[in-house]
Motif scaffolding. Structure first.
Motif: not given
Length: 444
Positions: A229-253
């Motif tokens: 599923a991840h391969m079909e959705q493009g997730v695998v290559h998207a996470k290569n750090l040579s490419q710009k990443q998207k993040a969800i930053f989370l507070d903890r408490d």
């Protein structure tokens, strides 16, 4: 640099998926796992590859040939009897050069190998292991890693753990100095981790390369389906750090764990409702999940940094037991206000990392090549919203914890949600558009 692929496994856990195929030839998204690996090697100039074959190895040799169709040169090490993940390397020290890359043949990965190799060569270790959090640390080899990156201990997957631990898993991808081969006995079945690396870890000779890139084994039906599923959705290559990443930053408490004031020991940490489902959805997406939290408990001398680490061990253990994880945790131990008798003066400083300062966000952005304008910041206070705004991310205020009632900053969020799961669903569904895609951005 040369590469070795351990492709001798039988793949019995995959059941009918393998049929009469050797496991490394099982197709993922229409292409065998081995071809995905070879493509990744070739992309980073690794064109001399040795493939260790055993069970149905003639099929692998027939399929890959000499490698010319992939732009590489492939040679084979044929095991008449299984020698484990280390035994076949004996005697190859001169052949493989000063250092080489080794991969297990059932791991689908897309990694910036140039960056990993540079990291390895910059250190003195005999071996560097690619490590990451995964969604099944409870049945994986987990590593304890020091602040300098040296692996301090390995907790094998087949041993019971009655303690909290960081979700830091050996991913099955290594850069090894060829001198390490001297520790491998001749003509004997040996496991790389148990029989070789464990002893070298005790000597401080093994390091960890922590990455958020895609590295998952497909050795069981459930894991195979997820990788597919991840391969079909493009997730695998998207996470290569040579490419710009998207993040969800989370507070903890108040966002991940229930707000109970200052958390000073692991027993006080309890996960918020819906957090497991929310993190699982992030983990299955192309977004990174990074915790950014102020922890003035250290400056107030209520606990040490080591104790904060143990609290985070508990959090990661609770998450991992339920199949969820965060990609990284950054925290600020400082507090600017001085003058309290019990304070730890070494931490009573004005700093750039304490929220709403963006030092931690920028550190993560540099470490993981993150595009902040395509990223989000989720928290339960106006401090979090101000931090996200300062970092030029899209902000979401959740109704858990303080729910924005701290009133420290006169700023409104881009979006609101009742809890973390609703916030994540808003992001992944496209209902909460990122700053980079909105023509007009305004904060109240």
């Amino acid at each position: 640099m040369k590469a070795v692929i351990m492709a001798g496994g039988k793949g019995t856990r995959l059941g009918q998926r393998t049929l009469d195929l050797p496991k490394p030839l099982v197709p993922v998204n229409g292409k065998p796992v081995l071809e995905h690996q070879i493509d990744n090697f070739a992309r980073y100039g690794i064109t001399e590859i040795w493939v260790v074959i055993g069970h149905l190895g003639e099929q692998i040799e027939q399929h890959l040939g000499d490698g010319s169709q992939y732009g590489v040169s492939i040679r084979y090490i044929r095991e008449d009897r299984p020698l484990g993940t280390a035994g076949a390397l004996h005697g190859m020290q001169e052949t493989l050069g000063e250092s080489f890359v080794l991969a297990y043949g059932d791991v689908v990965f897309d990694v910036n190998l140039g960056q990993m190799i540079d990291y390895h060569l910059a250190h003195h270790w005999l071996g560097t292991l690619a490590v990451h959090p995964n969604n099944h640390p409870y049945d994986s080899d987990v590593l304890k890693v020091g602040v300098d990156g040296t692996v301090q201990a390995i907790y094998p997957k087949n041993e019971k753990r009655d303690f909290d631990y960081r979700n830091c898993v050996n991913a099955g991808l290594f850069v090894l100095r060829s001198s390490l081969i001297a520790a491998i006995a001749p003509d004997a079945k040996q496991d790389l981790e148990k029989d070789v690396l464990t002893h070298l870890i005790a000597e401080g000779a093994i390091g960890a390369y922590k990455t958020t890139e895609y590295m998952k084994d497909m050795g069981t039906p459930d894991r195979f389906d997820k990788v597919q599923a991840h391969m079909e959705q493009g997730v695998v290559h998207a996470k290569n750090l040579s490419q710009k990443q998207k993040a969800i930053f989370l507070d903890r408490d108040g966002t991940i764990n229930r707000y109970v004031g200052l958390v000073t020991n692991p027993d006080a940490l309890e996960l918020e409702t819906f957090v497991i489902d929310a993190l699982k959805r992030i983990n299955d997406s192309s977004f990174l999940c990074i915790v950014v939290t102020n922890q003035p408990v250290v400056a107030r001398n209520l606990c040490t940094e080591e104790e904060v680490d143990r609290i985070h061990d508990r959090m990661e253990t609770l998450l991992g037991n339920e199949g969820a994880y965060v990609d990284d945790i950054l925290y600020c131990p400082h507090h600017p206000d001085r003058g309290y008798p019990e304070e730890n003066k070494a931490y009573k400083i004005a700093c750039s990392c304490r929220k709403p300062g963006i030092g931690m966000v920028l550190e993560a952005a540099g470490r993981y090549n993150i595009d902040l304008s395509a990223s989000y910041f989720i928290g339960d206070t106006t401090v979090d919203i101000q931090t996200g705004y300062n970092a030029q991310t899209t902000t979401i205020l959740v109704g858990t914890g303080l729910g924005g009632s701290d009133d420290k900053y006169a700023i409104g969020p881009d979006y609101t949600a009742q809890h973390l799961l609703e916030a994540v669903d808003g992001i992944l569904s496209g209902a909460f558009q990122p700053r980079s895609e909105r023509k007009y951005v305004e904060h109240s």
